[in-house]
Design an enzyme around this catalytic site. Structure first.
Site, PDB file in Angstrom:
ATOM      1  N   HIS A 272      63.130  23.807  40.376  1.00 37.39           N
ATOM      2  CA  HIS A 272      61.889  23.913  41.148  1.00 37.39           C
ATOM      3  C   HIS A 272      61.541  25.376  41.360  1.00 37.39           C
ATOM      4  CE1 HIS A 272      60.373  19.927  42.239  1.00 37.39           C
ATOM      5  NE2 HIS A 272      61.568  19.549  41.787  1.00 37.39           N
TER       6      HIS A 272
ATOM      7  N   HIS B  21      62.269   7.097  35.562  1.00 35.12           N
ATOM      8  CA  HIS B  21      63.030   7.744  36.636  1.00 35.12           C
ATOM      9  C   HIS B  21      63.180   6.750  37.776  1.00 35.12           C
ATOM     10  CE1 HIS B  21      63.675  11.188  39.560  1.00 35.12           C
ATOM     11  NE2 HIS B  21      64.399  11.568  38.524  1.00 35.12           N
TER      12      HIS B  21
ATOM     13  N   ARG C 174      70.947   8.743  32.269  1.00 34.65           N
ATOM     14  CA  ARG C 174      71.175  10.082  32.832  1.00 34.65           C
ATOM     15  C   ARG C 174      71.419   9.881  34.313  1.00 34.65           C
ATOM     16  NH1 ARG C 174      65.928  12.935  33.070  1.00 34.65           N
ATOM     17  NH2 ARG C 174      65.859  12.994  35.335  1.00 34.65           N
TER      18      ARG C 174
ATOM     19  N   ARG D  31      55.776  12.262  35.552  1.00 32.06           N
ATOM     20  CA  ARG D  31      56.579  11.812  36.700  1.00 32.06           C
ATOM     21  C   ARG D  31      56.559  12.905  37.776  1.00 32.06           C
ATOM     22  NH1 ARG D  31      60.565  13.346  40.033  1.00 32.06           N
ATOM     23  NH2 ARG D  31      61.775  14.198  38.317  1.00 32.06           N
ATOM     24  N   GLU D  32      57.302  13.988  37.559  1.00 30.36           N
ATOM     25  CA  GLU D  32      57.299  15.093  38.543  1.00 30.36           C
ATOM     26  C   GLU D  32      55.875  15.633  38.718  1.00 30.36           C
ATOM     27  OE1 GLU D  32      60.309  17.028  39.971  1.00 30.36           O
ATOM     28  OE2 GLU D  32      58.639  17.641  41.232  1.00 30.36           O
TER      29      GLU D  32
ATOM     30  N   HIS E  89      46.106  51.900  27.929  1.00 28.15           N
ATOM     31  CA  HIS E  89      46.668  50.702  27.292  1.00 28.15           C
ATOM     32  C   HIS E  89      45.939  50.397  25.990  1.00 28.15           C
ATOM     33  CE1 HIS E  89      48.931  48.769  30.828  1.00 28.15           C
ATOM     34  NE2 HIS E  89      48.627  50.004  31.177  1.00 28.15           N
TER      35      HIS E  89
ATOM     36  N   THR F 256      66.633  21.028  43.463  1.00 28.58           N
ATOM     37  CA  THR F 256      65.544  20.273  44.078  1.00 28.58           C
ATOM     38  C   THR F 256      64.672  21.112  45.005  1.00 28.58           C
ATOM     39  OG1 THR F 256      66.960  18.349  43.887  1.00 28.58           O
ATOM     40  CG2 THR F 256      65.096  18.149  45.405  1.00 28.58           C
TER      41      THR F 256
ATOM     42  N   HIS G 190      66.933  21.140  35.998  1.00 28.38           N
ATOM     43  CA  HIS G 190      65.658  20.752  36.600  1.00 28.38           C
ATOM     44  C   HIS G 190      65.413  21.759  37.726  1.00 28.38           C
ATOM     45  CE1 HIS G 190      62.654  17.672  38.012  1.00 28.38           C
ATOM     46  NE2 HIS G 190      62.895  18.271  39.170  1.00 28.38           N
TER      47      HIS G 190
END
Ligand code: HCA
Ligand code: CU
Length: 469
Positions: free
Chosen positions: A197, A73, A133, A13-14, A290, A167, A195
């Site tokens: 971003h 959604h 939700r 979806r996203e 290292h 958002t 959620h």
């Protein structure tokens, strides 16, 4: 922390809201099945109102009897809810912009009218027997008093989860911790999702802060796909929860790299080598200081052991390498040297590296031969070299397979070629059984259709002298 956290994956979806990304229905099904196997507890499968294709994909995923809860959604609109119900999902996620700017620019509705719409949509979905939700979109820029009021109304109407959506990615771990603590205090009747971003690169940190403050579902996408800079990547959140917070998100860590490659291929969005967790450089060590320390104790320069992901650390040899790295490399190549020879070889590698971009094993062997004054290539008595020809499945991106193959121990070179086979791989091993193991590893790379192997009997260099056996 002995707490249960569920990952909600929203790649479908996203993630599909990433510019240039649209998955086919088949790809979505394959991704959803793999996500289920990996162990995410919730899959946000899409927004059915977007198109017929998206709706069909949501429906097919909902009918797969996955272990994960399948979510659609939707906007706070009856028709959207109907479409979701039609798909047979377990849960409907209803979102509605709640911040002043969303109220003004998107809806031109007042606060009470927006609350009314949310109540209607939540009640309608709930009456039809699905879990709900509610997401106050742009929650992090919504007035606290209004946020609590609208979420409480949604809970009253039947929502059992609230998603705290950052958002536009403007939170910090501190402000996220504070907001989620506040909401978990005020909204007793529902569980909280976060959620986050990634507009300022803080999505993972903000998600962890949300968990610390009481959220028990974290939204992620594979490779961090999503609008603009995306949201928190699944791999990063899963590993950080485990190694930094002692929380087990129920994920099969050893599948994360494969999942990431699959989504790279289907999305067409490729990761940079230094991507955390799944990037090809994520466990490479280069500077002499290292490498020396890592050879003595890997945790000197590693946040966690790459073996939890089924990956191994790599030692890079070029002008940054010190004696320890070169010694480790020569051991790997089966070349024995004394202290003085090692020093010389190390110096020569540094000289060459000032002139040449990439130092290959062949360069190191050539230098070793010069310094030792004898042929070292192929000296390992029981050494077996195999040339593996690989045919990949037709829909698969060959370069991506090569990137997996090149990480298999013993693989020296891999070439993408034309003709009947797609890839030629040179593998150097100590004996036949090791070669068989390597061939098996190549065969088990997803997307490999078949292989055929040639064992090298004699090897010649450009001066035509036999250098192996
Ligand atoms: C969107 C909104 C959303 C919703 C998040 C959620 C956001 O892009 O449509 O439902 O939890 O970022 O606010 O992705
Ligand atoms: Cu979002």
């Amino acid at each position: 922390m002995n707490k249960k956290v569920i990952l909600l994956d929203s790649t479908l979806r996203e993630g599909e809201q990433t510019p240039g990304v649209s998955f086919t229905i088949e790809e979505k099904l394959e991704i959803a099945k793999m996500l289920d196997e990996v162990g995410v507890g919730m899959i946000e499968a899409g927004s059915p109102m977007v198109s017929e294709g998206v709706k069909e994909a949501v429906k097919r995923i909902a009918n797969e009897s996955l272990k994960a809860e399948v979510i659609a959604h939707v906007r706070a609109v009856k028709e959207d809810v109907d479409l979701a119900l039609n798909c047979g999902v377990d849960r409907v996620a209803i979102f509605m912009g709640t911040s002043p700017i969303h109220r003004k620019t998107k809806f031109k509705l007042n606060e009470e009218e927006i609350i009314k719409r949310v109540i209607e949509a939540v009640e309608y979905a709930k009456e039809h027997g699905v879990k709900v939700r509610f997401t106050p979109e742009d929650a992090t820029r919504t007035e606290r008093e209004y946020l609590v009021r609208i979420c409480s109304a949604a809970i009253e109407a039947g929502a059992d989860r609230i998603s705290v959506a950052d958002t536009v990615g403007i939170m910090t771990p501190d402000s996220m911790y504070e907001l989620v603590s506040f909401l978990s205090e005020k909204l007793k009747g529902a569980g909280l999702d976060v959620h986050c971003h990634n507009d300022l690169g803080l999505a993972v940190a903000n998600s962890l802060a949300g968990v610390k403050a009481g959220a028990n579902v974290v939204h992620v996408t594979v490779n961090g796909l999503g609008e603009r800079a995306g949201i928190a990547p699944l791999s990063d959140v899963a590993v950080a929860l485990k190694v930094l917070m002692g929380i087990d998100p129920g994920i099969k860590f050893h599948m994360l790299t494969e999942l990431s490659s699959m989504v790279e291929r289907y999305s067409g969005v490729y990761l940079s080598p230094h991507t955390p967790i799944v990037g090809s450089n994520a466990f490479s060590h280069k500077a002499g200081v290292h490498v020396a320390a890592v050879l003595a104790d890997p945790s000197t320069y590693e946040a966690f052991d790459p073996s939890i992901l089924g990956r191994s650390r790599k030692i890079v040899v070029d002008r940054y390498a010190g004696k320890h790295a070169v010694k480790a490399k020569l051991d790997e190549l089966g070349v024995e040297v004394n202290e003085e020879q090692l020093e010389k070889i190390t110096r020569r590698i540094k000289e060459l590296s000032d002139k040449k971009k990439r130092i290959e094993n062949a360069d190191i062997l050539a230098i070793a031969e010069e310094v030792l004054g004898r042929n070292v290539r192929g000296v390992t008595p029981e050494g077996v070299m195999g040339i593996v020809l690989v045919k990949v499945e037709s829909h698969v991106y060959t370069t991506n397979i090569i990137r997996r193959i090149i990480n298999i121990p013993g693989v020296e070179n891999a070439f993408e070629v034309s003709g009947e086979y797609d890839i030629v791989v040179y593998v150097q091993t100590r004996n036949m059984s090791e070669l068989n193991e390597r061939i098996e590893a190549i065969r088990s790379v997803r997307g490999v259709e078949r292989t055929t192997t040639k064992i090298v009997l004699k090897r010649f260099d450009s001066q035509n002298k036999i250098i192996s056996k």
